[in-house]
Write an enzyme that holds these catalytic residues in place. Structure first.
Site, short mmCIF file in Angstrom:
data_model
loop_
_atom_site.label_atom_id
_atom_site.label_comp_id
_atom_site.label_asym_id
_atom_site.label_seq_id
_atom_site.Cartn_x
_atom_site.Cartn_y
_atom_site.Cartn_z
N TRP A 272 1.07 -1.08 -0.27
CA TRP A 272 0.18 -0.19 -0.13
C TRP A 272 0.73 1.01 -0.10
CZ3 TRP A 272 -1.47 4.73 2.50
CH2 TRP A 272 -2.74 4.88 2.18
N ASN B 173 6.87 -3.46 5.89
CA ASN B 173 5.51 -3.03 5.86
C ASN B 173 5.66 -2.07 7.54
OD1 ASN B 173 2.97 -2.33 6.66
ND2 ASN B 173 2.10 -4.17 8.16
N GLY B 174 5.97 -0.47 6.97
CA GLY B 174 5.42 0.52 8.33
C GLY B 174 6.60 2.18 6.97
N GLU C 131 -22.64 5.59 9.28
CA GLU C 131 -22.16 4.51 9.16
C GLU C 131 -22.18 4.27 7.29
OE1 GLU C 131 -19.51 1.04 8.71
OE2 GLU C 131 -18.89 2.51 10.26
N LYS D 234 -20.03 3.66 4.36
CA LYS D 234 -20.11 2.57 4.02
C LYS D 234 -20.37 2.77 2.33
CE LYS D 234 -19.92 -0.27 6.48
NZ LYS D 234 -17.39 -0.31 6.92
N GLU E 282 -16.90 3.89 0.73
CA GLU E 282 -15.98 3.21 0.93
C GLU E 282 -15.71 2.57 -0.10
OE1 GLU E 282 -14.39 1.18 4.07
OE2 GLU E 282 -16.37 1.07 4.98
N HIS F 9 -30.55 24.41 7.40
CA HIS F 9 -29.59 25.16 7.87
C HIS F 9 -27.97 25.43 6.64
CE1 HIS F 9 -31.88 25.12 11.72
NE2 HIS F 9 -31.67 24.41 11.96
N LYS G 144 -7.65 -3.14 4.99
CA LYS G 144 -8.02 -3.60 6.80
C LYS G 144 -7.18 -2.43 7.90
CE LYS G 144 -11.31 -6.03 8.38
NZ LYS G 144 -12.12 -5.14 7.77
C1 AGP Z 1 -14.46 0.58 7.67
O1 AGP Z 1 -15.22 -0.09 6.62
C2 AGP Z 1 -13.21 0.82 7.56
N1 AGP Z 1 -12.10 -0.25 7.13
C3 AGP Z 1 -11.51 1.60 8.05
O2 AGP Z 1 -12.71 2.82 8.65
C4 AGP Z 1 -11.84 0.97 9.92
O3 AGP Z 1 -12.86 1.18 10.43
C5 AGP Z 1 -10.75 1.91 10.14
O4 AGP Z 1 -9.89 2.66 9.57
C6 AGP Z 1 -10.12 2.12 11.77
O5 AGP Z 1 -10.01 0.47 11.86
P1 AGP Z 1 -9.91 -0.51 13.29
O6 AGP Z 1 -10.75 -1.15 13.55
O7 AGP Z 1 -9.42 -2.10 12.52
O8 AGP Z 1 -9.11 0.30 13.88
#
Ligand code: AGP
Length: 603
Positions: free
Chosen positions: A74, A100-101, A477, A481, A484, A500, A598
């Protein structure tokens, strides 16, 4: 937030690495690569794009070798490209690294390397690690990796191969997850469990500033002073099937359909003789004058829902903070503050930092996490675990729903401790929550209705979500959703706010998704619905209010009757299905939406 994997053992490494990368691809899919140790050289093949592109690239190539590392990226530093893909080799091609990081001081390290005549091939921060490792190599890959680690600032989970150390694989970490899997056929390093679950459920969780030296027959651990340390081998309870699609077209749909079971499991974990029940019973709430909930993304939205529930049931003020803001705002928390952190992965960098900030200020930290052994689970003062099982789809669904029921259980525990509810009210709430898995199951039978309706919504450029009170919280939410996975712009508003300003955006054929689950506010919300319809909007109304007359402008999805405070657990199911089917109808990569990952393990 990349995915890394490594293997050393008696089997050919390439197929194991590629299969592990397939399981890790939801962590990043800008490029992928593999490095295999083959007797006198390290073969590195890397490719821009999804893992399938690397797979095609490997066709016909015989990467022989029983030791290897792999990476799915990523991109944070350096655009998605082949040269910026991992693994990175040092200039002499003697050390290969997957990372990773983020290495925050990579620019100054690059300048120091260039001053020594070592130039970098890529635009990444990660390549400095391979170049530094070759520069500081002292004949021992463990002491070399520690020397390098002492010069790195930032976060990293690393896998390292060294041509001069033919029978070992090295891994080290700081602020990013890394597990070590042990099996008869060899040993693994991986960013998370699903990548190696097919081969073993025996793992070590590497902690910060630790090094693992893997050989074919064992693993040894060191701290960053080079001292040998002992670690506990743990057993993963997740089944392999739980990390497979189970015949569904997408993990997201499978995980939506798993909700009745995981809700039941999570509820049982608060009732039966379990760790969660212990944690709830041992919570001494008497000393707290303030509750702060902090998290990111959907987990934050679960926090907003929880505020309405806790404030209503316990008459206790609750603040909800975005973790990325909380960590830098010098928050007003102290020893009298209970800070609740919510995270599916337990590895979200901003939420980890918020946790450390809260602890540093003396607050008591309670985490709600789905991944056992994760950093947040280990660093919080106490932790409640959702029983959602592995969640593979980037867009959270089942984990979100299990967070809600754990937060309800927490609110009832608060109310009980504060004597805020009469025993019969407490019992009625508990009984109502126990009906949620069944009610969710009945809602999941409505997939056909939602699929048909969603098909008519793929053309919208913008969709608004509105609600009042707890309906507004869950509208947040619903909007996230949809954004995303469908890439349709959407916003959530408190219904009373529309007039408003935002109502200026409502025009012919705008779609408004309105939530109305409490009779107390039915009339108020319905007048907002009529306001938008009178300006040409179409409305998808989701609620459990009798007397709604659908028409060509208004589609109504009815929810089973439910206490207002627990209704988000029902309305979210419709919102999840709506988003899923809009994205499915657009033919999008639902499990791996563009630009997302994720677990957001970097800032
Ligand atoms: C939600 O569908 C996303 N994947 C994202 O907003 C997620 O909730 C957020 O990155 C937090 O992730 P976590 O719950 O693993 O901390």
């Amino acid at each position: 937030m990349c995915g890394i994997i490594g293997y050393i053992g008696s089997k050919q490494a390439t197929p194991l690495i590629m299969e592990g990368l397939r399981k890790l691809e939801y962590r990043g899919y800008d490029s992928a690569g593999i490095a295999i140790f083959d007797s006198d050289h390290i073969d590195v093949i890397k490719q821009k794009g999804k893992l399938s592109a690397l797979k095609r690239r490997l066709e016909g190539l015989h990467l022989e070798g029983q030791i290897g590392i792999g990476h799915t990226r990523w991109a944070t530093h350096g655009e998605p490209s082949e040269v910026n893909s991992h693994p990175h080799l040092g200039g002499q091609e003697r050390i290969a690294v997957v990372h990773n990081g983020i290495i925050e001081n990579y620019r100054s390290l690059t300048e120091r390397l260039e001053a020594k005549g070592i130039s970098l091939a890529s635009q990444t921060d990660s390549e400095v690690i391979a170049q530094l490792a070759e520069y500081y190599y002292d004949g021992n890959i463990v002491s070399t990796s520690i020397k390098v680690a002492h010069r790195l600032e930032g976060s990293y989970a690393l896998g390292m191969l060294s041509l001069d150390d033919p029978d070992v694989l090295v891994a080290l970490k700081k602020d990013n997850p890394l597990i070590i899997g042990v099996s008869e056929a060899g040993n693994f390093i991986a960013s998370d469990v699903p990548a190696i679950l097919r081969h073993t459920n025996k793992v070590y969780y590497l902690d910060d500033k630790e090094v693992a030296l893997l050989t074919r027959n064992g693993v040894r651990f060191f701290n960053f002073d080079g001292e040998v340390i002992e670690k506990c081998l743990e057993t993963i309870t997740w089944s392999m099937d739980s990390a497979e699609k189970g015949g569904y077209p997408h993990f997201m749909l499978k995980e939506i359909m798993e909700q009745p079971r995981v809700l039941e499991d999570t509820l049982q974990s608060t009732l039966s003789d379990s760790a969660n029940k212990q944690v709830l019973e041992n919570l001494d709430l008497s000393g707290y004058t303030k509750v702060v909930i902090t998290a990111c993304g959907s987990a934050y939205n679960a926090g907003v829902v929880a505020r309405y529930v806790i404030e209503s049931l316990c008459r206790l003020t609750v603040e909800v903070e975005l973790a990325s803001e909380f960590r830098y705002k010098d928050p007003l928390v102290d020893g009298k503050t209970l800070v609740i952190l919510i995270s599916q992965s337990g590895e979200t960098a901003d939420t980890i930092a918020a946790l450390r900030e809260a602890r540093a200020k003396g607050a008591f930290t309670l985490a709600i996490v789905n991944v056992v052994g994760s950093t947040i689970a280990k660093e919080a003062n106490t932790c409640l675990f959702t029983a959602a099982g592995p969640e593979i789809a980037v867009a959270t669904t089942k984990a979100f729903s299990t967070q809600l029921v754990l937060l309800y259980a927490l609110a009832l525990r608060f109310a009980e401790a504060r004597g805020a509810l009469a025993p019969e009210q407490l019992a009625a709430c508990k009984a109502e929550i126990a009906t949620l898995p069944g009610k969710v199951a009945s809602l999941l039978e409505q997939v056909d209705t939602l699929q048909k309706y969603a098909a008519s919504c793929v053309g919208y450029k913008s969709i608004f979500f509105i609600g009042r009170n707890i309906d507004y919280a869950i509208a947040l939410e619903g909007s996230l959703k949809l954004k995303e996975i469908s890439y349709i712009h959407s916003e959530a508003y408190a219904a009373g706010e529309l007039k408003h300003g935002t109502i200026s955006l409502i025009e012919e054929d705008t779609l408004v998704v309105a939530l109305v689950t409490n009779e107390r506010l039915f009339e108020k919300t319905m007048s907002n619905v009529e306001q938008v319809i009178s300006r040409g909007a179409k409305v998808l109304l989701i609620g459990n209010c009798p007397g709604v007359q659908p028409n060509e402008k208004l589609t109504f999805v009815s929810l089973p009757a439910c206490f207002e405070l627990f209704s988000p657990s029902l309305s979210v199911i419709i919102l999840q299905l709506f988003s899923y089917y809009v994205a499915a109808d657009k033919g999008l990569d639902i499990d791996k939406p563009r630009n997302l990952a994720k677990s957001v393990t970097v800032e």
